[in-house]
Design a protein around this motif. Structure first.
Motif, PDB file in Angstrom:
ATOM      1  N   UNK A  17     -44.658  47.348  -7.799  1.00  0.00           N
ATOM      2  CA  UNK A  17     -46.085  47.152  -8.045  1.00  0.00           C
ATOM      3  C   UNK A  17     -46.424  46.857  -9.499  1.00  0.00           C
ATOM      4  N   UNK A  18     -45.517  47.114 -10.400  1.00  0.00           N
ATOM      5  CA  UNK A  18     -45.804  46.804 -11.809  1.00  0.00           C
ATOM      6  C   UNK A  18     -46.123  45.316 -11.952  1.00  0.00           C
ATOM      7  N   UNK A  19     -45.357  44.479 -11.272  1.00  0.00           N
ATOM      8  CA  UNK A  19     -45.618  43.034 -11.394  1.00  0.00           C
ATOM      9  C   UNK A  19     -46.944  42.646 -10.741  1.00  0.00           C
ATOM     10  N   UNK A  20     -47.290  43.307  -9.633  1.00  0.00           N
ATOM     11  CA  UNK A  20     -48.577  42.964  -9.000  1.00  0.00           C
ATOM     12  C   UNK A  20     -49.746  43.378  -9.885  1.00  0.00           C
ATOM     13  N   UNK A  21     -49.642  44.561 -10.512  1.00  0.00           N
ATOM     14  CA  UNK A  21     -50.690  44.999 -11.413  1.00  0.00           C
ATOM     15  C   UNK A  21     -50.730  44.113 -12.653  1.00  0.00           C
ATOM     16  N   UNK A  22     -49.585  43.654 -13.083  1.00  0.00           N
ATOM     17  CA  UNK A  22     -49.521  42.759 -14.249  1.00  0.00           C
ATOM     18  C   UNK A  22     -50.253  41.452 -13.945  1.00  0.00           C
ATOM     19  N   UNK A  23     -50.040  40.929 -12.752  1.00  0.00           N
ATOM     20  CA  UNK A  23     -50.741  39.688 -12.353  1.00  0.00           C
ATOM     21  C   UNK A  23     -52.246  39.949 -12.289  1.00  0.00           C
ATOM     22  N   UNK A  24     -52.609  41.104 -11.731  1.00  0.00           N
ATOM     23  CA  UNK A  24     -54.027  41.470 -11.643  1.00  0.00           C
ATOM     24  C   UNK A  24     -54.645  41.535 -13.040  1.00  0.00           C
ATOM     25  N   UNK A  25     -53.931  42.200 -13.953  1.00  0.00           N
ATOM     26  CA  UNK A  25     -54.413  42.310 -15.328  1.00  0.00           C
ATOM     27  C   UNK A  25     -54.550  40.940 -15.992  1.00  0.00           C
ATOM     28  N   UNK A  26     -53.553  40.083 -15.748  1.00  0.00           N
ATOM     29  CA  UNK A  26     -53.591  38.746 -16.356  1.00  0.00           C
ATOM     30  C   UNK A  26     -54.791  37.946 -15.833  1.00  0.00           C
ATOM     31  N   UNK A  27     -55.038  38.043 -14.523  1.00  0.00           N
ATOM     32  CA  UNK A  27     -56.196  37.336 -13.940  1.00  0.00           C
ATOM     33  C   UNK A  27     -57.500  37.874 -14.501  1.00  0.00           C
ATOM     34  N   UNK A  28     -57.564  39.184 -14.651  1.00  0.00           N
ATOM     35  CA  UNK A  28     -58.776  39.825 -15.187  1.00  0.00           C
ATOM     36  C   UNK A  28     -59.058  39.333 -16.604  1.00  0.00           C
ATOM     37  N   UNK A  29     -58.024  39.327 -17.422  1.00  0.00           N
ATOM     38  CA  UNK A  29     -58.176  38.864 -18.812  1.00  0.00           C
ATOM     39  C   UNK A  29     -58.611  37.402 -18.821  1.00  0.00           C
ATOM     40  N   UNK A  30     -57.997  36.607 -17.934  1.00  0.00           N
ATOM     41  CA  UNK A  30     -58.327  35.178 -17.864  1.00  0.00           C
ATOM     42  C   UNK A  30     -59.803  34.990 -17.490  1.00  0.00           C
ATOM     43  N   UNK A  31     -60.267  35.769 -16.495  1.00  0.00           N
ATOM     44  CA  UNK A  31     -61.664  35.631 -16.049  1.00  0.00           C
ATOM     45  C   UNK A  31     -62.619  35.996 -17.183  1.00  0.00           C
TER      46      UNK A  31
END
Lengths: 264, 323
Positions: A17-31
């Motif tokens: 799940x670290x990678x899934x949360x990392x993707x979530x964080x990256x999308x959040x920052x991008x938005x």
């Protein structure tokens, strides 16, 4: 042994799940970044950044919804793989009781779901803060917490927790049954869906039997009417009901593992 | 005699048309072209010759190798002494199956099995496909429960306590593919008190398998070697190996058999389920043959060879000729 089982469960979940949360964080920052850039771009002509912001926002929303369902689906899939597939030859030959196996999976799965939903909730708050709405959200929850009374909050928390455990065990039981009958993937999915629907129907019927379902839909009016005692009693009854269902499901899974294990 | 040759491995004289050496069991060549025995001598029970010097030596047969067998084991009255399961002198009881049956729907995989297995032996669990070998092994390691009857290991019912005493190698890859070798070593160290980690690490080093290798990225052969090392590195009372040499090349087969013999505790028992008897025969002390879920014979490997004057492979072929 339970501690060791939990150690490996959490180790696996952190790895996955670290990678899934990392993707979530990256999308959040991008938005948030795109939103800020879009605000700056508003004064100038052209809307390329706005289009990019919209695309990121859509991706973020879709990913958030996926993450909500992925968390439960992943835990159910892991349960099936670890107990009833090839990994079951390793897991079921450990000097550990089936009860300990299931308890470890419920604790790890439950903790994983809680972490996922906290990450999502925190992410949403950050997003709203990025949109300039953070203070409004913060004050709403602040008011809500100030209205909270332990006589109301505790039974609600217990009912929610036991309900969640019952739902998770419902999925695990569906997996155990589908493994026992040796069904194909389609059958397994049908069983899972059927188990979920059955659970929702039963819960709704029980909620309806309380006669005043509006208390569960309107939080403010509920608190304003100061009916803590009524709500608390009903929440405790719901807790008992959820616990009974969870225990029955637990016993069913243990029975299948002990007597009807059918490893593929 | 002019129809005899010298075995290149042990130097014993054997019939020229033999497919394998009757003393050391090594393969010699293709099957015989004639089914007629050469210089057949009357069947006589002969004493075991200690000068042969190995656990698998047995008396010289005078030119006998034929599928047209005038003295089949199945009609030999001496077979009866091998049809009851009993412990050998000096053995302690390790496994007891009492009237054990296992059925899948209407089909009986095991039917009223009565079995006693003692300690300190390498036992071949032999039988054709579908005879119940894997079912028996799965029941012993707790993956299946019998439909009726009982099974005990070291006097205890199968459960977590017996799982701590039993080391099981299934006939498939079962280690999670996302794990590294180091992680699976940690896993075994955590759950099994009898796991000898330094031994496992030394074996893996000898095989040039790095501890940071992910299981998914290892070849199938290396994955099987890792599994075998993990299982045999445990100081268990009972090792259950389900078809450990099926589907592997001859070099790997020798490695597997050597690992089994070298790494297991001499006071424990190793049960090897297989139908590749020729390869496994040299390492076996005891044999259990199962047919249609019931015990056909159980006995000491040397005693069987001495009694019937045949290799275990030949005895197997005669016993299961109808299958």
């Amino acid at each position: 042994m339970l501690g060791k089982l939990l150690k490996y469960e959490f180790k696996y979940l952190v790895k996955e799940f670290t990678r899934y949360y990392a993707v979530y964080g990256a999308l959040l920052v991008a938005v948030i970044l795109m939103f800020q850039l879009a605000m700056l771009e508003k004064s100038s002509s052209g809307g390329f950044i706005t289009i990019l912001f919209t695309a990121c926002l859509v991706a973020y929303v879709i990913y958030t919804i996926l993450l909500v369902f992925l968390t439960i689906a992943y835990n159910v899939r892991r349960f099936k793989r670890n107990m009833f597939s090839q990994e079951g030859y390793l897991t079921n030959t450990l000097p550990v009781t089936p009860e300990q196996h299931i308890i470890a999976k419920v604790i790890a799965g439950g903790a994983n779901c809680v972490v996922s939903y906290v990450v999502i909730f925190f992410g949403l708050w950050l997003l709203l803060a990025g949109f300039g709405l953070g203070e409004d959200v913060f004050s709403f929850f602040g008011d809500l917490i100030s209205y909270m009374n332990i006589r109301y909050a505790l039974p609600t928390f217990l009912a929610a927790t036991t309900g969640f455990i019952a739902v998770l065990l419902c999925f695990y039981l569906a997996v155990a049954i589908s493994s026992m009958i040796g069904g194909s993937k389609g059958k397994a999915i049908l069983l899972l869906v059927g188990a979920y629907i059955a659970y929702m129907v039963i819960s709704s019927m029980i909620s309806a039997s309380f006669k005043e379902p509006k208390y569960y839909s309107d939080v403010y009016s509920l608190l304003a009417k100061n009916v803590y005692r009524t709500v608390a009693t009903r929440m405790y009854i719901l807790t008992l009901l959820h616990s009974a269902i969870a225990v029955a499901e637990f016993c069913g899974i243990v029975h299948i593992i002990k007597n009807k294990l059918n490893l593929q | 005699m002019e129809n005899e040759i010298k075995c290149p491995s042990c130097g014993q004289l054997i019939p020229s048309k033999s497919v394998f050496c009757l003393y050391c069991g090594i393969s010699l060549g293709s099957a015989p072209t004639s089914s007629q025995p050469i210089d057949v001598q009357p069947q006589q029970q002969q004493e075991y010759n200690p000068q042969v010097g190995t656990s698998y030596g047995y008396p010289q047969q005078q030119g006998y190798y034929s599928y047209a067998n005038p003295n089949p084991v199945t009609s030999d009255p001496r077979l009866k002494e091998f049809q009851t399961s009993r412990l050998r002198p000096g053995q302690s009881e390790l496994v007891r199956c009492s009237a054990m049956s296992k059925c899948y729907g209407n089909m009986y995989a095991l039917s009223g099995l009565e079995l006693l297995i003692g300690s300190g032996k390498v036992i071949g669990l032999l039988g054709p496909n579908g005879s119940g070998k894997t079912t028996l092994i799965k029941i012993l390691c707790g993956l299946l429960t019998p439909t009726s009857g009982s099974v005990t290991i070291a006097g205890m019912n199968v459960g977590p306590a017996t799982k701590a005493l039993v080391s099981y190698l299934p006939d498939r890859t079962y280690i999670p593919e996302w794990m590294t070798v180091r992680e699976i070593l940690d896993y075994f160290s955590d759950f099994y008190r009898d796991f000898r980690r330094p031994l496992a690490e030394a074996m893996l080093n000898n095989m040039h398998i790095g501890q940071d290798s992910v299981m998914k990225k290892l070849s199938k052969g290396n994955q099987e070697k890792v599994q075998l090392v993990l299982v045999m590195s445990r100081d268990a009372m009972l090792y259950l190996l389900d078809e450990p040499i099926a589907g592997v090349d001859p070099v790997a087969r020798d490695f597997i058999l050597e690992t089994i013999i070298r790494m297991h505790n001499p006071s424990s028992s190793v049960i090897i389920s297989t139908h590749l008897i020729t390869d496994i025969e040299p390492v076996l002390n005891e044999v259990i043959m199962i047919k249609y879920g019931t015990l056909v014979l159980q006995g000491d490997a040397d005693q069987l060879r001495n009694t019937f004057g045949k290799s275990l492979n030949d005895i197997f072929k005669e016993v299961f000729a109808e299958c």
